[in-house]
Design a protein around this motif. Structure first.
Motif, PDB file in Angstrom:
ATOM      1  N   TRP A  35       0.843  -1.201   0.000  1.00  0.00           N
ATOM      2  CA  TRP A  35       0.000   0.000   0.000  1.00  0.00           C
ATOM      3  C   TRP A  35       0.874   1.247   0.000  1.00  0.00           C
ATOM      4  O   TRP A  35       1.833   1.353   0.764  1.00  0.00           O
ATOM      5  N   TYR A  36       0.500   2.189  -0.867  1.00  0.00           N
ATOM      6  CA  TYR A  36       1.231   3.443  -1.012  1.00  0.00           C
ATOM      7  C   TYR A  36       0.271   4.614  -0.815  1.00  0.00           C
ATOM      8  O   TYR A  36      -0.935   4.501  -1.040  1.00  0.00           O
ATOM      9  N   ARG A  37       0.850   5.746  -0.449  1.00  0.00           N
ATOM     10  CA  ARG A  37       0.077   6.984  -0.338  1.00  0.00           C
ATOM     11  C   ARG A  37       0.813   8.042  -1.152  1.00  0.00           C
ATOM     12  O   ARG A  37       2.061   8.114  -1.107  1.00  0.00           O
ATOM     13  N   GLN A  42       3.613  14.918  -5.129  1.00  0.00           N
ATOM     14  CA  GLN A  42       4.672  14.204  -4.433  1.00  0.00           C
ATOM     15  C   GLN A  42       4.784  12.776  -4.958  1.00  0.00           C
ATOM     16  O   GLN A  42       4.027  12.367  -5.829  1.00  0.00           O
ATOM     17  N   SER A  43       5.737  12.063  -4.413  1.00  0.00           N
ATOM     18  CA  SER A  43       5.976  10.697  -4.869  1.00  0.00           C
ATOM     19  C   SER A  43       5.057   9.712  -4.159  1.00  0.00           C
ATOM     20  O   SER A  43       4.321  10.062  -3.248  1.00  0.00           O
ATOM     21  N   LEU A  44       5.123   8.476  -4.588  1.00  0.00           N
ATOM     22  CA  LEU A  44       4.394   7.404  -3.922  1.00  0.00           C
ATOM     23  C   LEU A  44       5.238   6.931  -2.752  1.00  0.00           C
ATOM     24  O   LEU A  44       6.388   6.505  -2.949  1.00  0.00           O
ATOM     25  N   SER A  89      -6.443  13.028   3.584  1.00  0.00           N
ATOM     26  CA  SER A  89      -6.852  13.145   2.187  1.00  0.00           C
ATOM     27  C   SER A  89      -5.636  12.916   1.304  1.00  0.00           C
ATOM     28  O   SER A  89      -4.616  13.602   1.450  1.00  0.00           O
ATOM     29  N   SER A  90      -5.737  11.969   0.404  1.00  0.00           N
ATOM     30  CA  SER A  90      -4.583  11.600  -0.413  1.00  0.00           C
ATOM     31  C   SER A  90      -5.024  10.610  -1.484  1.00  0.00           C
ATOM     32  O   SER A  90      -6.188  10.215  -1.546  1.00  0.00           O
ATOM     33  N   PHE A  91      -4.085  10.227  -2.309  1.00  0.00           N
ATOM     34  CA  PHE A  91      -4.290   9.184  -3.321  1.00  0.00           C
ATOM     35  C   PHE A  91      -3.641   7.923  -2.766  1.00  0.00           C
ATOM     36  O   PHE A  91      -2.436   7.898  -2.501  1.00  0.00           O
ATOM     37  N   TYR A  92      -4.455   6.893  -2.554  1.00  0.00           N
ATOM     38  CA  TYR A  92      -3.952   5.637  -2.012  1.00  0.00           C
ATOM     39  C   TYR A  92      -3.916   4.604  -3.140  1.00  0.00           C
ATOM     40  O   TYR A  92      -4.889   4.456  -3.880  1.00  0.00           O
ATOM     41  N   ILE A  93      -2.819   3.903  -3.239  1.00  0.00           N
ATOM     42  CA  ILE A  93      -2.673   2.954  -4.347  1.00  0.00           C
ATOM     43  C   ILE A  93      -2.003   1.678  -3.850  1.00  0.00           C
ATOM     44  O   ILE A  93      -1.121   1.723  -2.990  1.00  0.00           O
ATOM     45  N   CYS A  94      -2.473   0.559  -4.362  1.00  0.00           N
ATOM     46  CA  CYS A  94      -1.905  -0.717  -3.944  1.00  0.00           C
ATOM     47  C   CYS A  94      -1.140  -1.342  -5.114  1.00  0.00           C
ATOM     48  O   CYS A  94      -1.310  -0.950  -6.269  1.00  0.00           O
ATOM     49  N   GLY A 109      -2.826  -1.123  -8.687  1.00  0.00           N
ATOM     50  CA  GLY A 109      -4.233  -0.797  -8.803  1.00  0.00           C
ATOM     51  C   GLY A 109      -4.387   0.593  -9.375  1.00  0.00           C
ATOM     52  O   GLY A 109      -3.404   1.326  -9.531  1.00  0.00           O
ATOM     53  N   GLN A 110      -5.621   0.964  -9.668  1.00  0.00           N
ATOM     54  CA  GLN A 110      -5.858   2.257 -10.298  1.00  0.00           C
ATOM     55  C   GLN A 110      -5.864   3.410  -9.316  1.00  0.00           C
ATOM     56  O   GLN A 110      -5.921   4.566  -9.709  1.00  0.00           O
ATOM     57  N   GLY A 111      -5.799   3.078  -8.025  1.00  0.00           N
ATOM     58  CA  GLY A 111      -5.736   4.125  -7.018  1.00  0.00           C
ATOM     59  C   GLY A 111      -7.096   4.538  -6.495  1.00  0.00           C
ATOM     60  O   GLY A 111      -8.114   4.369  -7.166  1.00  0.00           O
ATOM     61  N   THR A 112      -7.090   5.078  -5.289  1.00  0.00           N
ATOM     62  CA  THR A 112      -8.308   5.595  -4.648  1.00  0.00           C
ATOM     63  C   THR A 112      -8.022   6.996  -4.146  1.00  0.00           C
ATOM     64  O   THR A 112      -7.092   7.191  -3.354  1.00  0.00           O
ATOM     65  N   ARG A 113      -8.809   7.943  -4.608  1.00  0.00           N
ATOM     66  CA  ARG A 113      -8.637   9.319  -4.111  1.00  0.00           C
ATOM     67  C   ARG A 113      -9.566   9.516  -2.929  1.00  0.00           C
ATOM     68  O   ARG A 113     -10.782   9.458  -3.077  1.00  0.00           O
TER      69      ARG A 113
END
Lengths: 117, 110
Positions: A35-37, A42-44, A89-94, A109-113
């Motif tokens: 899991w990334y934010r 900014q970067s992942l 609040s951020s873009f979360y991506i797996c 994944g396509q990410g979740t805002r």
């Protein structure tokens, strides 16, 4: 080809509530997921490693009680942001690695805002 | 743990010129170095990668070089086009854990 699906694509929630994000590997099994934010411009940043059947491993500075990770099956990992606040609040991506692919590649994944109001 | 540094943070080139982005990594155990292109609000898209047993790899207008001794790797884009404008991330991967550089915002001016 290997596909990783994330749901929802976007979510708006009220401050203090919890939000669950799902990450599924659709045509392969993944004993490990990541899991990334990503904050704007900014970067992942790696938050944690999700391990099927065992506890997640969190990166330094990531609160494990706030970001609950469950990897209940070989195709699903969930990230729950508990008691969300506007700063979450951020873009979360797996991501998930497909070991069946010849060179063992990682798929995102396509990410979740997430927007917390 | 692994630390990946990326430069420059912003790069502006004229259409047709070349663009070079440079990265360094800290963990000698890292053995796979992907490069991603990310458009706003979307997932990173793998554009090229290189493994630690290779020094150079090319795919049409894109090439990547790796110097294991110095722990440096670079992305080269030739004959840039406006559609190359995006954010590019280098990364180092060890055991599928991907650590990203800070990103380079590339602008290609027509």
């Amino acid at each position: 080809g290997a596909v990783v699906s994330q749901h929802p694509s976007w979510v708006i929630c009220k401050s203090g509530t919890s939000v669950k994000i799902e990450c599924r590997s659709l045509d392969f099994q993944a004993t490990t997921m990541f899991w990334y934010r990503q904050f704007p411009k900014q970067s992942l940043m790696l938050m944690a490693t999700s391990n099927e059947g065992s506890k997640a491993t969190y990166e330094q500075g990531v609160e494990k009680d706030k970001f609950l990770i469950n990897h209940a099956s070989l195709t699903l990992s969930t990230l729950t942001v508990t008691s969300a606040h506007p700063e979450d609040s951020s873009f979360y991506i797996c991501s998930a690695p497909d070991s069946t692919v010849g060179l063992k590649k990682v798929f995102f994944g396509q990410g979740t805002r997430l927007t917390v109001v | 743990g692994e630390n990946v540094e990326q430069h420059p943070s912003t790069l502006s080139v004229q259409e047709g010129d070349s663009a070079v982005i440079k990265c360094t990594y800290s963990d000698s155990a890292s053995n796979y170095f992907p490069w991603y292109k990310q458009e706003l609000g979307k997932r990173p898209q793998l554009i090229i990668d290189i493994r630690s047993n290779v020094g150079e790899k090319k795919d049409q207008r894109i090439a990547v070089t790796l110097n294991k001794t110095a722990k440096h790797f670079s992305l080269h884009i030739t004959e840039t086009q406006p559609e190359d404008s995006a954010v590019y991330f280098c990364a180092a991967e060890e055991g599928f854990k991907t650590i990203f550089g800070a990103g380079t915002r590339l602008f290609v001016k027509a």
